[in-house]
Enzyme design. Sequence first.
Site, PDB file in Angstrom:
ATOM      1  N   ASP A  57       9.079  11.863  26.206  1.00  0.00           N
ATOM      2  CA  ASP A  57       9.791  12.822  25.346  1.00  0.00           C
ATOM      3  C   ASP A  57       8.971  13.703  24.681  1.00  0.00           C
ATOM      4  O   ASP A  57       7.869  13.323  24.180  1.00  0.00           O
ATOM      5  CB  ASP A  57      10.780  12.102  24.686  1.00  0.00           C
ATOM      6  CG  ASP A  57      11.880  12.656  24.202  1.00  0.00           C
ATOM      7  OD1 ASP A  57      13.169  12.630  24.857  1.00  0.00           O
ATOM      8  OD2 ASP A  57      11.666  13.531  23.263  1.00  0.00           O
TER       9      ASP A  57
ATOM     10  N   VAL B 175       7.489  18.616  28.799  1.00  0.00           N
ATOM     11  CA  VAL B 175       7.741  18.992  30.097  1.00  0.00           C
ATOM     12  C   VAL B 175       7.623  20.447  30.492  1.00  0.00           C
ATOM     13  O   VAL B 175       7.449  20.703  31.705  1.00  0.00           O
ATOM     14  CB  VAL B 175       8.995  18.493  30.662  1.00  0.00           C
ATOM     15  CG1 VAL B 175       9.433  16.846  30.387  1.00  0.00           C
ATOM     16  CG2 VAL B 175      10.230  19.279  29.901  1.00  0.00           C
TER      17      VAL B 175
ATOM     18  N   ASN C 221      15.481  13.973  33.446  1.00  0.00           N
ATOM     19  CA  ASN C 221      16.539  14.150  32.595  1.00  0.00           C
ATOM     20  C   ASN C 221      16.328  15.122  31.350  1.00  0.00           C
ATOM     21  O   ASN C 221      17.292  15.603  30.886  1.00  0.00           O
ATOM     22  CB  ASN C 221      16.743  12.681  32.240  1.00  0.00           C
ATOM     23  CG  ASN C 221      18.067  12.809  30.991  1.00  0.00           C
ATOM     24  OD1 ASN C 221      18.857  12.900  31.118  1.00  0.00           O
ATOM     25  ND2 ASN C 221      17.108  12.530  29.780  1.00  0.00           N
TER      26      ASN C 221
ATOM     27  N   TYR D  89      22.818  27.896  30.055  1.00  0.00           N
ATOM     28  CA  TYR D  89      22.681  26.621  30.508  1.00  0.00           C
ATOM     29  C   TYR D  89      23.356  26.254  31.799  1.00  0.00           C
ATOM     30  O   TYR D  89      22.358  25.751  32.680  1.00  0.00           O
ATOM     31  CB  TYR D  89      23.427  25.631  29.345  1.00  0.00           C
ATOM     32  CG  TYR D  89      23.445  24.110  29.769  1.00  0.00           C
ATOM     33  CD1 TYR D  89      22.641  23.457  29.478  1.00  0.00           C
ATOM     34  CD2 TYR D  89      24.999  23.590  30.290  1.00  0.00           C
ATOM     35  CE1 TYR D  89      22.748  21.817  29.894  1.00  0.00           C
ATOM     36  CE2 TYR D  89      24.907  22.375  30.604  1.00  0.00           C
ATOM     37  CZ  TYR D  89      23.891  21.678  30.449  1.00  0.00           C
ATOM     38  OH  TYR D  89      23.922  20.339  30.776  1.00  0.00           O
TER      39      TYR D  89
ATOM     40  N   LYS E 252      21.192  24.819  35.061  1.00  0.00           N
ATOM     41  CA  LYS E 252      21.758  23.631  35.855  1.00  0.00           C
ATOM     42  C   LYS E 252      22.132  23.868  37.320  1.00  0.00           C
ATOM     43  O   LYS E 252      21.865  23.109  38.168  1.00  0.00           O
ATOM     44  CB  LYS E 252      22.915  22.916  35.034  1.00  0.00           C
ATOM     45  CG  LYS E 252      22.618  22.366  33.934  1.00  0.00           C
ATOM     46  CD  LYS E 252      21.524  21.254  33.793  1.00  0.00           C
ATOM     47  CE  LYS E 252      21.042  20.651  32.623  1.00  0.00           C
ATOM     48  NZ  LYS E 252      20.192  19.590  32.822  1.00  0.00           N
TER      49      LYS E 252
ATOM     50  N   THR F  30      27.719  11.541  23.722  1.00  0.00           N
ATOM     51  CA  THR F  30      26.578  11.587  23.055  1.00  0.00           C
ATOM     52  C   THR F  30      26.388  12.102  21.776  1.00  0.00           C
ATOM     53  O   THR F  30      27.276  12.816  21.145  1.00  0.00           O
ATOM     54  CB  THR F  30      25.351  12.305  23.858  1.00  0.00           C
ATOM     55  OG1 THR F  30      25.823  13.717  23.999  1.00  0.00           O
ATOM     56  CG2 THR F  30      25.390  11.781  25.408  1.00  0.00           C
TER      57      THR F  30
END
Length: 241
Positions: free
Chosen positions: A39, A51, A77, A141, A145, A176
Amino acid sequence: MTGGRVAGKVCVVTGAAAGLGAAIARLLSEHGGIVVGFDVTPGDTGWQVDVRDDHAVARAMNRVAAEHGRIDVLVNNAGIAGPRKPSHEVSAEEFDAVFAVNVRGTWLCTKYAIPHMPEGGSVITMSSMYGLVGNSLLPVYHASKGAVRLLSKADAAAYAPRGIRVNSVHPGSIETGSATSVRQSDDETARSYNARTLAAIPLGRRGEPLDIAYGVLYLASDESRYVTGSELVIDGGYTAV
């Protein structure tokens, strides 16, 4: 636990500090996985890995392999939502920021994990129900994806001869921290969209992180040994109607 559905498998989970990533990392560990979480802000657990950074990802994957001998499972993820506005209002910098994490990050982690992955390995990429259908709120977004969905399919074809499987997971509306913040925000457009999304879910509720984690657990395990290039949609039926 000594047994479990992924017992002894070395699992790398990106974006593991919170939300879906934390739930995935925890469940894989509970089922016997040797889990290394990446992370950008890992807190007290996991490794700090951006990442987006080619060299950082390469070093981290090499370190996992050096310490554990291989990488059996990669869960891509890590991701960000980006700006809530239509395409003509999105800046080039905002567009690049989303693709840097969601697409470049996924590609880099796969690129550097694959050389350490033996036959039977599994790459699991987190897409979204919005990698399958679109709406007007988060176009960049959605584009990112959709990109990782097709990257997963291409990689599935490329690595199948090596016995490595690649699949994408497509979560729907999940409870979340980010989802809660939208509902409590002053952004009326976002809150209205959130309410409409809930009303459109046939099962009548949002999912929980564990619902997604169990899907990942299946794809990480040998139970899915004949599954590659597939899309596991976990959205309460949203994309079915």
